[in-house]
Design an enzyme around this catalytic site. Sequence first.
Site, short mmCIF file in Angstrom:
data_model
loop_
_atom_site.label_atom_id
_atom_site.label_comp_id
_atom_site.label_asym_id
_atom_site.label_seq_id
_atom_site.Cartn_x
_atom_site.Cartn_y
_atom_site.Cartn_z
CD GLU A 222 0.66 -31.85 35.79
OE1 GLU A 222 0.99 -30.68 35.91
OE2 GLU A 222 -0.65 -32.24 36.10
N GLY B 91 -3.77 -26.52 42.48
CA GLY B 91 -4.70 -25.48 41.99
C GLY B 91 -4.24 -24.45 40.93
#
Length: 395
Positions: free
Chosen positions: A246, A129
Amino acid sequence: MDLRYTPDEVAFGDELRAWLREVLPTVGPRPPMDNFEARRVYDTAWQRMLFDAGYAGINWPKQFGGRGASPAEQLIFLEETERAGAPYVGLNFVGQLHAGPTLIAEASPEQQAAHLPSILRGDEIWCQGFSEPGAGSDLASLRTRGVRDGDVYVVSGQKIWTSNAQVADFCELLVRTDPDAPKHRGISWLILPMTLPGIEIRPLRTIAGSNEFSEVFFDDVRVPVANRVGAENDGWRVAMVTFSFERGTAFVSEMIQSQVLLADLAELARKLPKGGGSALDDGGVRRELGRLAADLDALTALTKRNISQAARDGVPGVGGSVFKLYYSEVRARMGDLGMRLLDRAALSFDDVGGLATSEHVLGRIHALSITIAAGTSQIQRNIVGERILGLPKER
Ligand SMILES: Cc1cc2nc3c(=O)[nH]c(=O)nc-3n(C[C@H](O)[C@H](O)[C@H](O)COP(=O)(O)OP(=O)(O)OC[C@H]3O[C@@H](n4cnc5c(N)ncnc54)[C@H](O)[C@@H]3O)c2cc1C
């Protein structure tokens, strides 16, 4: 690193191949992409099999339940599982590839004990999020508030593009905890249980007809302060650790998949008739296939460098941005070549003419999304310009 495999590494590969030969026939077919409940069962069952066999968290340190594999073993693991057609990390992506590694680098021992074993066993699915309608590239402008009320943060606001939110148990959540501080300094990184009251998930529909993204709304959600990772208002720094995983190492298995996709493209060119022969007779097509193969080789070398660096320093470096930028461009070129080969069949999401055409059409759209996910190409260029080339900072 020494690019040749040692006898131990060869033995590791042999053992892994033998295990894959034994277990893969017991793994059923992949469920449809839009059946999230079935995908959850499938992906977490595979994660559990990896865990039971000692392959979960291949590169996670042993003290956190991982295998502590060397960079070379990590690559062998990714290559062999891909080559054998083993299930992909799937819905375990965020937990395995960047939330878990962020917890290893930044969380308290209590937080690590509460989550890392469950992530490794496949008991916890995580989502991310971070992005908001007004805060994507300029993530530090995020406005979802976390207002301190004793030992909880009262969270209100909205996230968007939250992949797999509908099946997630936890969310790595960025909230603004000091609205008066400069924008990078007033943010905190929270572990959000997705079952808390006040969370509403509204799935979105993509151009390809899939619904993996959602908008997530927060209406006075009470998150314990004990769920904060890092200090209050130090969440931007923690988020940069998340991004380094990531961008730096999370795309590695995708890249290995790309080599399979390139072989499929060559095969497609061989099968497609063109002027009495096949599309592969076209020198331009052969040249582009050759260039793409060379680019994937170069990216493999870069991957080895990034993985070695992550193993040495604990977190991947800024080389992750170089990899992510170039990888996304190579995928776009692969997609363009596929469209050129398919010609009018590229207008359909269905397989046409008895050939597996749809994977190339969907692959082209997927390539577009890679240029946006985990920070757009323009943002990666800014990072490369400022942090590697030493160019003046963007104002
Ligand atoms: C497949 C996929 C999965 C995703 N999953 C998640 C997820 O799970 N959780 C999550 O939080 N987010 C997720 N995202 C969202 C993603 O992080 C954002 O889409 C991305 O950061 C870009 O933000 P934006 O869409 O708001 O575009 P914007 O920031 O509005 O950018 C629009 C355009 O302007 C350009 N631009 C913006 N600023 C600059 C600048 N300073 N210099 C040059 N160019 C600039 C951008 O490059 C882009 O071309 C996902 C996105 C994709 C595609």
